[in-house]
Design a protein around this motif. Structure first.
Motif, PDB file in Angstrom:
ATOM      1  N   GLY A 153       8.659  36.815   7.707  1.00  0.00           N
ATOM      2  CA  GLY A 153       9.802  37.381   8.393  1.00  0.00           C
ATOM      3  C   GLY A 153       9.992  36.694   9.736  1.00  0.00           C
ATOM      4  N   LEU A 154      11.174  36.839  10.307  1.00  0.00           N
ATOM      5  CA  LEU A 154      11.466  36.172  11.577  1.00  0.00           C
ATOM      6  C   LEU A 154      10.549  36.666  12.693  1.00  0.00           C
ATOM      7  N   THR A 155      10.250  37.964  12.707  1.00  0.00           N
ATOM      8  CA  THR A 155       9.404  38.515  13.763  1.00  0.00           C
ATOM      9  C   THR A 155       7.992  37.948  13.701  1.00  0.00           C
ATOM     10  N   GLY A 156       7.398  37.941  12.511  1.00  0.00           N
ATOM     11  CA  GLY A 156       6.050  37.417  12.365  1.00  0.00           C
ATOM     12  C   GLY A 156       5.970  35.939  12.666  1.00  0.00           C
ATOM     13  N   MET A 157       6.937  35.164  12.155  1.00  0.00           N
ATOM     14  CA  MET A 157       6.947  33.736  12.415  1.00  0.00           C
ATOM     15  C   MET A 157       7.113  33.455  13.898  1.00  0.00           C
ATOM     16  N   SER A 158       8.024  34.171  14.543  1.00  0.00           N
ATOM     17  CA  SER A 158       8.255  33.975  15.971  1.00  0.00           C
ATOM     18  C   SER A 158       7.009  34.293  16.784  1.00  0.00           C
ATOM     19  N   GLN A 159       6.311  35.343  16.386  1.00  0.00           N
ATOM     20  CA  GLN A 159       5.112  35.746  17.119  1.00  0.00           C
ATOM     21  C   GLN A 159       4.071  34.642  17.134  1.00  0.00           C
ATOM     22  N   ILE A 160       3.747  34.094  15.962  1.00  0.00           N
ATOM     23  CA  ILE A 160       2.689  33.082  15.935  1.00  0.00           C
ATOM     24  C   ILE A 160       3.187  31.725  16.421  1.00  0.00           C
ATOM     25  N   ALA A 161       4.501  31.484  16.344  1.00  0.00           N
ATOM     26  CA  ALA A 161       5.039  30.219  16.840  1.00  0.00           C
ATOM     27  C   ALA A 161       5.012  30.175  18.361  1.00  0.00           C
ATOM     28  N   ILE A 162       5.343  31.297  18.989  1.00  0.00           N
ATOM     29  CA  ILE A 162       5.354  31.349  20.452  1.00  0.00           C
ATOM     30  C   ILE A 162       3.937  31.457  21.001  1.00  0.00           C
ATOM     31  N   ASP A 163       3.098  32.253  20.351  1.00  0.00           N
ATOM     32  CA  ASP A 163       1.695  32.399  20.763  1.00  0.00           C
ATOM     33  C   ASP A 163       0.886  31.274  20.104  1.00  0.00           C
ATOM     34  N   ALA A 164       1.173  30.056  20.522  1.00  0.00           N
ATOM     35  CA  ALA A 164       0.687  28.868  19.815  1.00  0.00           C
ATOM     36  C   ALA A 164      -0.794  28.570  20.019  1.00  0.00           C
ATOM     37  N   ASN A 165      -1.455  29.306  20.888  1.00  0.00           N
ATOM     38  CA  ASN A 165      -2.881  29.072  21.135  1.00  0.00           C
ATOM     39  C   ASN A 165      -3.791  30.009  20.347  1.00  0.00           C
ATOM     40  N   SER A 166      -3.213  30.985  19.679  1.00  0.00           N
ATOM     41  CA  SER A 166      -4.027  32.037  19.077  1.00  0.00           C
ATOM     42  C   SER A 166      -4.090  31.945  17.558  1.00  0.00           C
ATOM     43  N   PHE A 167      -5.291  32.219  17.035  1.00  0.00           N
ATOM     44  CA  PHE A 167      -5.454  32.421  15.605  1.00  0.00           C
ATOM     45  C   PHE A 167      -5.181  33.884  15.275  1.00  0.00           C
ATOM     46  N   TYR A 168      -4.469  34.107  14.180  1.00  0.00           N
ATOM     47  CA  TYR A 168      -4.237  35.454  13.671  1.00  0.00           C
ATOM     48  C   TYR A 168      -5.047  35.608  12.393  1.00  0.00           C
ATOM     49  N   ASP A 169      -5.819  36.690  12.306  1.00  0.00           N
ATOM     50  CA  ASP A 169      -6.791  36.774  11.224  1.00  0.00           C
ATOM     51  C   ASP A 169      -6.129  37.004   9.863  1.00  0.00           C
ATOM     52  N   ALA A 170      -6.943  36.864   8.833  1.00  0.00           N
ATOM     53  CA  ALA A 170      -6.434  36.928   7.469  1.00  0.00           C
ATOM     54  C   ALA A 170      -5.820  38.280   7.141  1.00  0.00           C
ATOM     55  N   GLU A 171      -6.349  39.337   7.703  1.00  0.00           N
ATOM     56  CA  GLU A 171      -5.804  40.664   7.437  1.00  0.00           C
ATOM     57  C   GLU A 171      -4.407  40.797   8.028  1.00  0.00           C
ATOM     58  N   TRP A 172      -4.187  40.229   9.216  1.00  0.00           N
ATOM     59  CA  TRP A 172      -2.848  40.211   9.814  1.00  0.00           C
ATOM     60  C   TRP A 172      -1.887  39.483   8.881  1.00  0.00           C
ATOM     61  N   ALA A 173      -2.330  38.325   8.367  1.00  0.00           N
ATOM     62  CA  ALA A 173      -1.486  37.536   7.468  1.00  0.00           C
ATOM     63  C   ALA A 173      -1.205  38.293   6.171  1.00  0.00           C
ATOM     64  N   ARG A 174      -2.161  39.083   5.713  1.00  0.00           N
ATOM     65  CA  ARG A 174      -1.939  39.883   4.506  1.00  0.00           C
ATOM     66  C   ARG A 174      -0.915  40.981   4.769  1.00  0.00           C
ATOM     67  N   GLN A 175      -1.049  41.643   5.897  1.00  0.00           N
ATOM     68  CA  GLN A 175      -0.127  42.724   6.227  1.00  0.00           C
ATOM     69  C   GLN A 175       1.305  42.209   6.402  1.00  0.00           C
ATOM     70  N   LYS A 176       1.437  40.971   6.868  1.00  0.00           N
ATOM     71  CA  LYS A 176       2.764  40.386   7.082  1.00  0.00           C
ATOM     72  C   LYS A 176       3.353  39.798   5.801  1.00  0.00           C
ATOM     73  N   GLY A 177       2.530  39.646   4.752  1.00  0.00           N
ATOM     74  CA  GLY A 177       3.057  39.190   3.476  1.00  0.00           C
ATOM     75  C   GLY A 177       2.706  37.782   3.070  1.00  0.00           C
ATOM     76  N   LEU A 178       1.958  37.046   3.900  1.00  0.00           N
ATOM     77  CA  LEU A 178       1.571  35.690   3.511  1.00  0.00           C
ATOM     78  C   LEU A 178       0.527  35.721   2.405  1.00  0.00           C
ATOM     79  N   TYR A 179      -0.515  36.522   2.594  1.00  0.00           N
ATOM     80  CA  TYR A 179      -1.569  36.639   1.587  1.00  0.00           C
ATOM     81  C   TYR A 179      -1.359  37.895   0.753  1.00  0.00           C
ATOM     82  N   ALA A 180      -1.523  37.731  -0.550  1.00  0.00           N
ATOM     83  CA  ALA A 180      -1.432  38.897  -1.446  1.00  0.00           C
ATOM     84  C   ALA A 180      -2.724  39.686  -1.419  1.00  0.00           C
ATOM     85  N   GLN A 181      -3.857  38.964  -1.405  1.00  0.00           N
ATOM     86  CA  GLN A 181      -5.174  39.597  -1.310  1.00  0.00           C
ATOM     87  C   GLN A 181      -6.076  38.765  -0.408  1.00  0.00           C
ATOM     88  N   VAL A 182      -7.049  39.447   0.186  1.00  0.00           N
ATOM     89  CA  VAL A 182      -8.057  38.790   1.022  1.00  0.00           C
ATOM     90  C   VAL A 182      -9.436  39.203   0.513  1.00  0.00           C
TER      91      VAL A 182
END
Length: 250
Positions: A153-182
């Motif tokens: 989504g635009l919100t999730g993409m914008s968040q990690i694009a602007i916060d370019a120094n930070s890693f977002y963990d796999a669970e965050w990516a799952r909740q946002k829809g990138l990963y189906a399972q972790v």
């Protein structure tokens, strides 16, 4: 493993495409071209029912663009050609009539997040944190942005694009829809990916092909859009800001 490669293996209708580069599975132009070709050929192979996309090694799925090649870009046309490599891979993935399962075993950065986002079904280990680092070096995730936005989504993409120094963990990516399972381990991940692929092989290939068309509806302009984005990145990589930043990666 010390030499870069893209290799393929077909077993009972499942084609596994694996790429590797000793620099944390970064993606230079030749590997990108091989990946795009492998995916296109898989789509035309009647013996293939489903595709698994993975990388070699245990730690990093993909470190994104090859900094060695970025440093050596001397003009905007060379920059456009390099970033078009990512566009070609993403477009090959969306056009491929077979479902592509992403197997993400470790950290994923920049263009690697774009590749993961362009899979049709993505499964990961708990170590598969993501980061869009492009803005940090003065470029921005222009080419991969549409694929990432489609999943997060635009919100999730914008968040990690602007916060370019930070890693977002796999669970965050799952909740946002990138990963189906972790999964807790790479071993569990591999077992699940294999079982999922085998199950898909029992489905009607024609139904899966039509389903993929429906899933990617609205991306018909990506050939043009991603080409335009590659021009932007190819220009920005020549900026004084980016050149200075890239010196730190020599």
């Amino acid at each position: 493993m010390t030499q870069p490669y893209v290799k393929q293996d077909v077993n009972k209708g499942i084609l596994t495409i694996e790429f590797f580069h000793p620099a944390h599975n970064s993606l230079p132009g030749d590997i990108l071209a091989q990946l795009a070709n492998a995916i296109q050929e898989a789509g035309e192979n009647n013996d293939v029912k489903v595709i698994i996309l993975k990388s070699g090694g245990a730690r990093t799925f993909c470190a994104g663009a090859s900094f060695k090649e970025l440093i050596n870009i001397k003009d905007s046309e060379s920059g456009r050609i390099f970033f078009s490599g990512f566009a070609n891979v993403i477009n090959a993935m969306r056009k491929c009539p077979k479902f592509i399962i992403g197997r993400i075993q470790g950290k994923t950065v920049g263009g690697g997040v774009g590749v993961a986002s362009a899979t049709d079904y993505c499964m990961a280990s708990k170590f598969a944190a993501i980061k869009l680092s492009e803005l940090n070096v003065g470029i921005g995730p222009f080419v991969v942005g549409p694929a990432v936005e489609r999943k997060l989504g635009l919100t999730g993409m914008s968040q990690i694009a602007i916060d370019a120094n930070s890693f977002y963990d796999a669970e965050w990516a799952r909740q946002k829809g990138l990963y189906a399972q972790v999964y807790d381990s790479t071993e569990e991940l591999d077992e699940a990916v294999q079982a999922f692929a085998e199950n898909l092989c029992n489905y009607n290939p024609e139904a899966m092909r039509e389903m993929k068309k429906v899933m990617w509806t609205g991306t018909e302009d990506w050939d043009t859009l991603l080409a335009e984005r590659a021009v932007i990145s190819g220009r920005l990589v020549l900026s004084d800001f980016t050149k200075e930043k890239l010196k730190g990666f020599k």
